[in-house]
Design a protein around this motif. Structure first.
Motif, PDB file in Angstrom:
ATOM      1  N   PRO A  84       0.785  -1.125   0.029  1.00  0.00           N
ATOM      2  CA  PRO A  84       0.060   0.030  -0.085  1.00  0.00           C
ATOM      3  C   PRO A  84       0.743   1.353   0.040  1.00  0.00           C
ATOM      4  CG  PRO A  84      -0.923  -1.560   1.681  1.00  0.00           C
ATOM      5  CD  PRO A  84       0.383  -2.291   1.051  1.00  0.00           C
ATOM      6  N   ILE A  85       1.903   1.311   1.070  1.00  0.00           N
ATOM      7  CA  ILE A  85       2.621   2.487   0.884  1.00  0.00           C
ATOM      8  C   ILE A  85       3.339   2.912  -0.398  1.00  0.00           C
ATOM      9  CG2 ILE A  85       4.460   3.425   1.851  1.00  0.00           C
ATOM     10  CD1 ILE A  85       3.872   2.339   4.800  1.00  0.00           C
ATOM     11  N   LYS A 132      -8.870  -5.933  -2.425  1.00  0.00           N
ATOM     12  CA  LYS A 132      -9.837  -5.389  -1.672  1.00  0.00           C
ATOM     13  C   LYS A 132      -9.385  -4.894  -0.343  1.00  0.00           C
ATOM     14  CE  LYS A 132     -13.998  -8.218  -3.292  1.00  0.00           C
ATOM     15  NZ  LYS A 132     -14.812  -9.092  -3.100  1.00  0.00           N
ATOM     16  N   GLU A 133      -8.266  -5.213  -0.056  1.00  0.00           N
ATOM     17  CA  GLU A 133      -7.456  -4.946   1.244  1.00  0.00           C
ATOM     18  C   GLU A 133      -6.475  -3.829   0.815  1.00  0.00           C
ATOM     19  OE1 GLU A 133      -3.777  -6.124   4.492  1.00  0.00           O
ATOM     20  OE2 GLU A 133      -5.336  -7.520   3.792  1.00  0.00           O
ATOM     21  N   LEU A 134      -6.065  -3.932  -0.322  1.00  0.00           N
ATOM     22  CA  LEU A 134      -5.030  -2.935  -0.751  1.00  0.00           C
ATOM     23  C   LEU A 134      -5.578  -1.457  -1.101  1.00  0.00           C
ATOM     24  CD1 LEU A 134      -1.899  -2.251  -1.959  1.00  0.00           C
ATOM     25  CD2 LEU A 134      -2.679  -2.919  -4.109  1.00  0.00           C
ATOM     26  N   ASP A 149      -3.435  -2.555   9.915  1.00  0.00           N
ATOM     27  CA  ASP A 149      -3.202  -4.174  10.480  1.00  0.00           C
ATOM     28  C   ASP A 149      -3.987  -5.016   9.614  1.00  0.00           C
ATOM     29  OD1 ASP A 149      -2.337  -6.414  11.996  1.00  0.00           O
ATOM     30  OD2 ASP A 149      -3.477  -5.689  13.607  1.00  0.00           O
ATOM     31  N   GLY A 150      -3.744  -5.440   8.476  1.00  0.00           N
ATOM     32  CA  GLY A 150      -4.553  -6.311   7.722  1.00  0.00           C
ATOM     33  C   GLY A 150      -4.055  -7.730   7.540  1.00  0.00           C
ATOM     34  N   GLN A 151      -4.721  -8.360   6.572  1.00  0.00           N
ATOM     35  CA  GLN A 151      -4.179 -10.095   6.505  1.00  0.00           C
ATOM     36  C   GLN A 151      -2.810 -10.039   5.766  1.00  0.00           C
ATOM     37  OE1 GLN A 151      -7.372 -12.510   4.769  1.00  0.00           O
ATOM     38  NE2 GLN A 151      -6.029 -14.040   4.601  1.00  0.00           N
ATOM     39  N   GLN A 154       0.798  -5.046   6.955  1.00  0.00           N
ATOM     40  CA  GLN A 154       0.816  -4.636   8.505  1.00  0.00           C
ATOM     41  C   GLN A 154       2.006  -3.410   8.232  1.00  0.00           C
ATOM     42  OE1 GLN A 154       1.796  -8.020   8.443  1.00  0.00           O
ATOM     43  NE2 GLN A 154      -0.391  -8.469   8.269  1.00  0.00           N
ATOM     44  N   PHE A 155       1.648  -2.242   9.032  1.00  0.00           N
ATOM     45  CA  PHE A 155       2.632  -0.968   9.051  1.00  0.00           C
ATOM     46  C   PHE A 155       2.227  -0.035  10.010  1.00  0.00           C
ATOM     47  CE2 PHE A 155      -0.057  -0.019   5.173  1.00  0.00           C
ATOM     48  CZ  PHE A 155      -0.548   1.045   5.487  1.00  0.00           C
ATOM     49  N   PRO A 156       2.942   0.663  10.830  1.00  0.00           N
ATOM     50  CA  PRO A 156       2.398   1.560  11.770  1.00  0.00           C
ATOM     51  C   PRO A 156       2.280   2.714  10.845  1.00  0.00           C
ATOM     52  CG  PRO A 156       5.155   1.529  11.569  1.00  0.00           C
ATOM     53  CD  PRO A 156       4.642   0.346  10.672  1.00  0.00           C
TER      54      PRO A 156
END
Length: 361
Positions: A84-85, A132-134, A149-151, A154-156
């Motif tokens: 994602p980032i 669908k998560e991205l 915090d996904g399947q 995960q990232f802060p």
């Protein structure tokens, strides 16, 4: 109905040079831009020469330097290949570098051959869960600080750097064929990219009904855009159809190799698998291909396109990257601009006219 163009950098033999592939794509992009096409779309693919696009943002940034008005879209990014980032930042930077012309198209992915190399061999059908998560994560990163915090990721707390030029962000398009993806995409405010592939004309109505139902099921969302793509070729003489259909049939055999992972690929060049091994063999009937795809003279193509317009398609996309020789791609664009687009532009002007003139006018 507006019109778009789907093209890629492509080589089908080692004798074809990368320089020629680049110059040809650039020439087509310039003609489409000058001719009034709304959007140019290009795909993401890896390790295959017939679609050279390891990062479509690079390709679109390059094309932006040589065009003025045409929108520039990813059709499509492959969700499981990104984080994602990284995706949020690269897309936003591309939006700036293209002057706010980016259209953000994404999909679950298609070629099992690629998934074996890029996604650890997972079945390509599972890519939809990554998408669908991205996509919602990317939207939130574009908006500001966000922790995930996904399947799959995960990232802060983090954010997209830069933020997109377009406010709040480029239009998001989701490639969809099944009802669940239509529903999810419309539910998050995304527009729809779809294709009937080589299926009969009735498939246009089937996809349009899925779009209408998804819109009806999400009244809280404004109606998004709806695009359909088909392989296309416009020529001057009706009798030329057989030659064009052969290009489509041969390309389908490359597609089957990569989609089903049933052939060989040598140094990036896929082998055309034997016809006996292809799926949905009925879709390879030459006359069916001629009738189903957007092949024909301008007078033959116009009524085919009116079917898409009647189905509620906002943007029809000409697919020209199927090993169609460059001369025929350019001829298609010229004929389309000169003899097809004016028909639809006139229909649009007529539809905008008032039903009656003011008294005394």
């Amino acid at each position: 109905m507006k019109f778009a163009l789907s093209i890629n950098l492509e080589r089908f033999s080692p004798e074809a040079s990368m320089q020629d592939a680049m110059s040809q794509m650039l020439a087509l992009a310039r003609v489409a831009d000058e001719g009034g096409f709304e959007t140019l779309w290009t795909a993401e693919h890896h390790t295959i020469e017939c679609t050279i696009s390891p990062n479509p943002f690079q390709t679109l940034t390059w094309l932006a330097q040589h065009t003025d008005r045409i929108r520039l879209g990813t059709a499509t990014l492959v969700a499981p290949y990104w984080s994602p980032i990284r995706l949020a930042g690269e897309a936003a930077l591309c939006d700036h570098l293209t002057g706010g012309r980016l259209e953000f198209g994404i999909a679950r992915g298609a070629y099992q051959y690629e998934f074996d190399r890029m996604a650890g061999g997972m079945p390509q059908q599972e890519g939809v869960a990554y998408m669908k998560e991205l996509v919602p994560a990317v939207q939130k990163l574009w908006a500001g600080d966000y922790a995930h915090d996904g399947q799959y990721w995960q990232f802060p707390l983090a954010t997209s750097v830069p933020k997109p030029l377009q406010n709040p962000h480029p239009r998001i398009w989701v490639a969809a064929r099944d009802p669940g993806t239509f529903d999810w995409a419309v539910g998050i405010g995304a527009s729809i990219l779809s294709t009937p592939l080589s299926a009969p004309v009735a498939e246009i109505g089937v996809l349009a009904e899925k779009f209408r139902k998804a819109c009806a099921d999400h009244p809280e969302r404004p109606r998004p855009k709806f695009m359909m793509q088909r392989r296309s070729c416009v020529y001057e003489r009706s009798q030329d159809w057989e030659q064009i259909v052969r290009y489509s049939v041969d390309y389908g055999r490359y597609f089957e190799n990569l989609m089903q992972n049933i052939g060989t690929v040598t140094n990036g060049f896929p082998q055309a698998v034997p016809f006996e091994t292809v799926a949905n063999r009925g879709n390879y009937d030459p006359r069916a291909i001629r009738d189903n795809l957007v092949f024909g003279t301008p007078d033959e193509v116009i009524p085919k396109l009116e079917v898409y317009e009647a189905a509620g398609v906002d943007q029809f996309c000409l697919g020209l990257s199927y090993n169609l020789p460059f001369e025929l791609q350019m001829k298609t664009l010229r004929l389309f601009i000169d003899q097809v687009m004016p028909h639809f532009a006139a229909r649009g002007r007529d539809a905008a006219k008032p039903l009656f003139a003011a008294a005394g006018a």
